[in-house]
Scaffold this active site. Structure first.
Site, PDB file in Angstrom:
ATOM      1  N   ASN A 163      45.995  68.291  75.120  1.00 56.85           N
ATOM      2  CA  ASN A 163      46.444  66.724  74.646  1.00 56.85           C
ATOM      3  C   ASN A 163      45.663  65.736  75.768  1.00 56.85           C
ATOM      4  O   ASN A 163      44.893  66.122  76.451  1.00 56.85           O
ATOM      5  CB  ASN A 163      48.027  66.723  74.940  1.00 56.85           C
ATOM      6  CG  ASN A 163      48.547  66.744  76.153  1.00 56.85           C
ATOM      7  OD1 ASN A 163      48.133  65.723  76.987  1.00 56.85           O
ATOM      8  ND2 ASN A 163      49.150  67.766  76.370  1.00 56.85           N
TER       9      ASN A 163
ATOM     10  N   ASP B 148      54.041  71.580  73.298  1.00 51.12           N
ATOM     11  CA  ASP B 148      55.475  72.206  72.666  1.00 51.12           C
ATOM     12  C   ASP B 148      55.129  73.618  72.438  1.00 51.12           C
ATOM     13  O   ASP B 148      56.120  74.362  72.362  1.00 51.12           O
ATOM     14  CB  ASP B 148      55.745  71.212  71.596  1.00 51.12           C
ATOM     15  CG  ASP B 148      56.442  69.747  72.177  1.00 51.12           C
ATOM     16  OD1 ASP B 148      57.233  70.088  73.365  1.00 51.12           O
ATOM     17  OD2 ASP B 148      56.031  68.801  71.798  1.00 51.12           O
TER      18      ASP B 148
ATOM     19  N   PRO C  99      58.483  76.972  76.645  1.00 50.81           N
ATOM     20  CA  PRO C  99      59.766  76.499  77.382  1.00 50.81           C
ATOM     21  C   PRO C  99      59.675  75.059  77.345  1.00 50.81           C
ATOM     22  O   PRO C  99      58.588  74.700  77.670  1.00 50.81           O
ATOM     23  CB  PRO C  99      59.564  77.327  78.855  1.00 50.81           C
ATOM     24  CG  PRO C  99      58.331  77.674  78.866  1.00 50.81           C
ATOM     25  CD  PRO C  99      57.762  77.720  77.466  1.00 50.81           C
TER      26      PRO C  99
END
Ligand code: PMT
Length: 403
Positions: free
Chosen positions: A212, A280, A306
């Site tokens: 990201n 995610d 997690p």
């Protein structure tokens, strides 16, 4: 930490001298007074007039100036300071300092001082790695001179590598830490704090990954600001270009699973700040060999990662007393952040807009809303460093009352 501190700033002749006006501005904003000595070389890059205007003080240049010597002798100049900062410190200046040469006002003041000295080296990468420079640096370090930086990156000469003078705000922090160490009573001195920062990357195969846009600027700034207040900070960071903040334990990870493991290893702690943009999902079936380009694109099976923030914030013996999350949203920022705060059970959540027009990812600035049980604080747009300092102040106020 810098309030009322007197800094004698020696500006030597390197291109990084162009950063000095900003440095003076930032130091004065924090209540420090800055008096400058400008070397002949330094004056090739920055004018005495601009330094005088920004520091609000006379700029000293000449050892044999009758006016300067009668108004403020070089001995007094070197003693009437709480610290001497040499920025930029060129290879020539470092060599002269190491050999005790005193052939101008700057080097004479450095020899005559009884005050702490910090240098911010800046030079070409080959010069920096040259044994002569390294030996001189070791000599200075052995005499108690603090060496701050340099960082790696693009150099003004067009080469890439170590040699860039430390960034202005990092120098400001380093000075703050110096005075804090002297006082030994930072507002967060008793506290252990874990900060997560940067992105996580999730491999698809040995050469490809999902990532990201987080640069780590916000998380790293928070870790530095908390450390400036005396906290013992562990920074768990995904891959970033950001320099490791000074005086902080930095644990470098790539994936969310590694980040969780590193965060767990850093427990127990009093406070946790989760500023990382954790993926995610991860790829469920990471290929051990490079996927071949075929006519049909491969199917990528994703499995949930997690949730580090939610794990930390779970009630239990190891729950930090204050857990701060971030919420990166592209619409209904505050409402969605409130829901996240409740779902993840964190105490505060710092909401920011990361929609493409916001420029939040990777930029120097951020506009945040701090959501606590008491309500929402809407902060104006600030630099990420300023957001970090304001957040650290809020943490310190909370810690003083409740921890
Ligand atoms: O790095 P910069 O370029 O400076 O940009 C800063 C930033 C935008 C990355 C930062 O300010 C920010 O918003 N960080 C949180 C990014 C994020 O992942 O937000 P989220 O809304 O998806 O997650 C909410 C919270 O849960 C975050 O505290 C996140 O760290 C945490 N989380 C999310 C997923 C996961 N698997 N584990 C987590 O701990």
């Amino acid at each position: 930490m810098l309030h009322n501190k007197r800094i004698l700033l020696i500006v030597a002749g390197g291109i990084a001298a162009v950063k000095v006006p900003d440095l003076i501005r930032r130091l004065r904003e924090r209540g420090a007074s800055v008096r400058c000595i400008l070397t002949k070389g330094g004056a090739q890059f920055v004018t005495p007039l601009s330094l005088a205007a920004l520091s609000g003080q006379h700029v000293y240049q000449d050892l044999f100036s009758l006016t300067d010597e009668s108004e403020m002798g070089h001995i007094r100049l070197s003693r009437e300071a709480d610290i001497i900062l040499v920025a930029p410190a060129t290879a020539d200046m470092i060599a002269k300092m190491s050999h005790g040469i005193a052939d101008d006002l700057a080097t004479t003041a450095l020899l005559a001082t009884d005050k702490p000295v910090m240098i911010a080296p800046s030079m070409n990468v080959m010069m920096w790695t040259h044994p002569a420079v390294q030996v001189n640096l070791e000599t200075l370090k052995a005499r108690g001179v603090s060496v701050f930086g340099p960082g790696a990156g693009d150099l003004a000469c067009g080469e890439v590598g170590d040699g860039r003078m430390a960034e202005v705000m990092d120098l400001v922090s380093a000075l703050g830490r110096h005075f804090q160490k002297q006082r030994g009573d930072g507002a967060l001195a008793r506290f252990r704090i874990v900060v997560t920062s940067g992105p996580t990357i999730e491999p698809i195969d040995p050469v490809r990954y999902i990532a990201n846009r987080s640069s780590g600027k916000q998380g790293h700034a928070i870790a530095a600001a908390l450390a400036d207040m005396g906290a013992q900070v562990t920074l768990v960071s995904g891959p970033t270009q950001e320099a490791d903040p000074d005086g902080i334990t930095v644990v470098k990870v790539e994936t969310a699973a590694q980040m969780l493991k590193a965060v767990r290893a850093a427990l127990p702690c009093d406070i946790a700040v989760c500023a990382a943009a954790v993926a995610d999902w991860h790829v469920a079936d990471v290929s051990k060999i490079k996927l071949k380009k075929s006519t049909a694109p491969p199917r990528i099976n994703l499995a949930p990662n997690p949730d580090i923030l939610a794990t930390l914030a779970q009630p239990g013996k190891q729950r930090p007393s204050l857990v701060i999350g971030f919420a990166a949203e592209t619409s209904d920022v505050i409402e969605k952040a409130k829901i996240k705060r409740a779902e993840k059970n964190c105490d505060w959540i710092v909401a920011n807009d990361v929609s493409p027009g916001s420029g939040t990812f990777g930029s120097e600035n951020n506009t945040v809303h701090v959501i606590t049980a008491e309500g929402v604080q809407n902060w104006p747009t600030m630099t990420k460093r300023e957001v970090a300092e304001k957040l650290a102040d809020l943490v310190a106020t909370f810690a003083a009352k409740k921890l």
